[in-house]
Design a protein around this motif. Sequence first.
Motif, PDB file in Angstrom:
ATOM      1  N   LYS A 112      32.166  94.025  70.130  1.00  0.00           N
ATOM      2  CA  LYS A 112      31.231  94.926  71.394  1.00  0.00           C
ATOM      3  C   LYS A 112      30.175  96.327  71.353  1.00  0.00           C
ATOM      4  N   LYS A 113      30.920  96.730  70.078  1.00  0.00           N
ATOM      5  CA  LYS A 113      30.088  97.995  69.565  1.00  0.00           C
ATOM      6  C   LYS A 113      29.445  98.319  68.975  1.00  0.00           C
ATOM      7  N   THR A 114      28.509  99.141  69.252  1.00  0.00           N
ATOM      8  CA  THR A 114      28.103  99.269  68.229  1.00  0.00           C
ATOM      9  C   THR A 114      28.367 101.203  67.345  1.00  0.00           C
ATOM     10  N   GLN A 115      28.234 101.649  66.543  1.00  0.00           N
ATOM     11  CA  GLN A 115      28.656 102.667  66.003  1.00  0.00           C
ATOM     12  C   GLN A 115      27.084 103.333  65.135  1.00  0.00           C
ATOM     13  N   PHE A 116      27.145 104.033  65.345  1.00  0.00           N
ATOM     14  CA  PHE A 116      26.023 104.565  64.750  1.00  0.00           C
ATOM     15  C   PHE A 116      25.976 106.400  63.705  1.00  0.00           C
ATOM     16  N   TYR A 117      26.180 106.399  62.424  1.00  0.00           N
ATOM     17  CA  TYR A 117      26.328 106.600  61.231  1.00  0.00           C
ATOM     18  C   TYR A 117      25.299 107.929  60.642  1.00  0.00           C
ATOM     19  N   LEU A 118      25.954 108.633  59.729  1.00  0.00           N
ATOM     20  CA  LEU A 118      24.489 109.250  58.664  1.00  0.00           C
ATOM     21  C   LEU A 118      24.476 108.028  58.047  1.00  0.00           C
ATOM     22  N   ALA A 119      22.913 108.042  57.142  1.00  0.00           N
ATOM     23  CA  ALA A 119      22.713 108.003  56.767  1.00  0.00           C
ATOM     24  C   ALA A 119      23.667 107.253  55.099  1.00  0.00           C
ATOM     25  N   LYS A 120      24.026 108.678  54.397  1.00  0.00           N
ATOM     26  CA  LYS A 120      24.730 109.040  53.277  1.00  0.00           C
ATOM     27  C   LYS A 120      26.066 108.080  53.357  1.00  0.00           C
ATOM     28  N   ASP A 121      27.144 108.316  54.517  1.00  0.00           N
ATOM     29  CA  ASP A 121      28.220 107.732  54.650  1.00  0.00           C
ATOM     30  C   ASP A 121      28.105 106.197  54.754  1.00  0.00           C
ATOM     31  N   GLY A 122      29.558 106.102  53.997  1.00  0.00           N
ATOM     32  CA  GLY A 122      30.217 105.075  54.131  1.00  0.00           C
ATOM     33  C   GLY A 122      29.595 104.083  55.586  1.00  0.00           C
ATOM     34  N   GLY A 123      30.066 102.026  55.237  1.00  0.00           N
ATOM     35  CA  GLY A 123      29.995 102.013  56.128  1.00  0.00           C
ATOM     36  C   GLY A 123      30.715 101.180  56.661  1.00  0.00           C
ATOM     37  N   GLU A 124      32.232 101.817  56.406  1.00  0.00           N
ATOM     38  CA  GLU A 124      33.931 100.897  56.763  1.00  0.00           C
ATOM     39  C   GLU A 124      33.833 101.545  58.012  1.00  0.00           C
ATOM     40  N   LEU A 125      34.369 100.675  59.120  1.00  0.00           N
ATOM     41  CA  LEU A 125      34.876 101.647  60.111  1.00  0.00           C
ATOM     42  C   LEU A 125      36.278 101.669  59.992  1.00  0.00           C
TER      43      LEU A 125
END
Length: 126
Positions: A112-125
């Motif tokens: 249910k959570k959406t996390q936002f991160y810098l576009a340069k960072d990897g997508g792994e939670l």
Amino acid sequence: MYRQEGIGKKHLAILEKIKANLEKLNEKMDILIELRQVNEKDTLKLPDAPLDVITLLNMPDHLRKTAVAICRNGRATAEEIANQTNRARAMESSYLNQLVIMGYIKKQRKGKKTQFYLAKDGGELL
């Protein structure tokens, strides 16, 4: 004499516009100074980040505040950013999605959570 008053009012209006523009410039300079003084603990990696100083300064104030918060967190939900900026979660969600559309940050949904991160960072939670 009436004509001189009209000219004076016109000059006064021009001077007030100049003053307003100078105040905006001073605010942007203060932000630039603040960004340069960020210490290593509170990292805002501008050289490596897609959000460099010039990009941040050219953003509208509302998006800049959100972008700086996401840079400081690295990865966060809209609610976490809202707690930092003292704005409503729905408003932060909207601003974060605008930054996603602009290509500065990415988002990833897990449950249910959406996390936002810098576009340069990897997508792994984590």
